[in-house]
Design an enzyme around this catalytic site. Sequence first.
Site, short mmCIF file in Angstrom:
data_model
loop_
_atom_site.label_atom_id
_atom_site.label_comp_id
_atom_site.label_asym_id
_atom_site.label_seq_id
_atom_site.Cartn_x
_atom_site.Cartn_y
_atom_site.Cartn_z
N GLY A 50 3.67 -5.29 16.74
CA GLY A 50 2.73 -5.43 17.85
C GLY A 50 1.27 -5.28 17.49
O GLY A 50 0.39 -5.84 18.15
N ASP B 66 -0.70 -1.04 19.10
CA ASP B 66 -0.95 -1.98 20.19
C ASP B 66 -1.01 -1.26 21.53
O ASP B 66 -1.93 -1.42 22.30
CB ASP B 66 0.15 -3.07 20.21
CG ASP B 66 1.56 -2.49 20.11
OD1 ASP B 66 1.73 -1.26 19.98
OD2 ASP B 66 2.53 -3.29 20.15
N ASP C 112 2.95 4.04 25.28
CA ASP C 112 3.64 4.08 26.58
C ASP C 112 4.12 5.51 26.82
O ASP C 112 3.41 6.32 27.40
CB ASP C 112 4.78 3.07 26.54
CG ASP C 112 5.44 2.86 27.88
OD1 ASP C 112 5.07 3.56 28.84
OD2 ASP C 112 6.34 2.00 28.00
N LYS D 162 -0.66 3.14 28.66
CA LYS D 162 -0.05 3.14 29.99
C LYS D 162 -0.09 4.55 30.56
O LYS D 162 -0.18 5.52 29.81
CB LYS D 162 1.40 2.63 29.91
CG LYS D 162 1.49 1.12 29.70
CD LYS D 162 2.93 0.68 29.73
CE LYS D 162 3.05 -0.82 29.63
NZ LYS D 162 4.47 -1.24 29.65
P1 XMP Z 1 6.32 4.69 23.27
O1 XMP Z 1 7.03 5.55 22.27
O2 XMP Z 1 4.86 5.06 23.42
O3 XMP Z 1 6.47 3.22 22.71
O4 XMP Z 1 7.03 4.66 24.59
C1 XMP Z 1 5.43 2.34 22.58
C2 XMP Z 1 6.04 1.05 22.10
O5 XMP Z 1 6.79 0.45 23.18
C3 XMP Z 1 6.56 -0.93 23.23
N1 XMP Z 1 5.96 -1.27 24.53
C4 XMP Z 1 5.67 -2.51 24.95
N2 XMP Z 1 5.83 -3.71 24.35
N3 XMP Z 1 4.90 -4.79 26.26
C5 XMP Z 1 5.44 -4.85 25.01
O6 XMP Z 1 5.56 -5.94 24.49
C6 XMP Z 1 4.71 -3.62 26.93
O7 XMP Z 1 4.21 -3.61 28.07
C7 XMP Z 1 5.12 -2.42 26.22
N4 XMP Z 1 5.06 -1.10 26.58
C8 XMP Z 1 5.61 -0.42 25.50
C9 XMP Z 1 5.65 -1.25 22.07
O8 XMP Z 1 6.45 -1.65 20.98
C10 XMP Z 1 4.98 0.06 21.74
O9 XMP Z 1 4.59 0.18 20.39
#
Ligand code: XMP
Length: 190
Positions: A50, A109, A112, A140
């Site tokens: 990402g 990137d 979350d 997020k």
């Molecule tokens: P954590 O551990 O912070 O994970 O929950 C973060 C990873 O989750 C993926 N991620 C997303 N990928 N669109 C995506 O394409 C999204 O809205 C999204 N939200 C989380 C991503 O791989 C990130 O590194």
Amino acid sequence: MAEGTWYAGDIDRVIVTEDQIRAKTEELAKQIAADYADADSLLLVGVLKGALMFMADIARALGRYGPPVEVEFMAVSSYGQGTTSSGVVRILKDLDRDITGRHVIVVEDIVDSGLTLSWLMKYLRSRSAASVDVVALLRKPDAVKVQVPVRYVGFDIPSEFVVGYGLDFDERYRELPYVGVLKPEVYARS
Ligand code: XMP
Ligand code: MG
């Protein structure tokens, strides 16, 4: 959004535009350069896949302001539901070099739940980095709960699934120059 592209019709809304990303990347690079003005060099650790776009752009911007950078990549995958809560992560691709004494900046990137990142920071510290900071393009709302110290954040966005600028849905949409939300029918199609 760019008309005439294969993906334009799949995008419901643009969340962060190409211009906003460009301006923010420049701003973040200036901040990092100022904070690390005394460092000999920075080791950027990109989290695949990402971070691909953001890594390239932040490295180029740091070239204008900052100490010299070197780049490394890691690939990790979170375990399923049960184990993710403990923040256990599997390394798919490890660092190629020793990071002892290096000033490391993890390039992400999106943050979350923050579990991947907090695991990664612990791991990099255990490898004797001199310092470990994080620059994330997107964050997020849930990330705030787990208190991951993300020093540099581009944009706080709503808890919606986003694609583009490195982020995928089913490995697609990474090449989009902006971050956006897909139309509901795209999910129904797959
Ligand atoms: P954590 O551990 O912070 O994970 O929950 C973060 C990873 O989750 C993926 N991620 C997303 N990928 N669109 C995506 O394409 C999204 O809205 C999204 N939200 C989380 C991503 O791989 C990130 O590194
Ligand atoms: Mg993905």
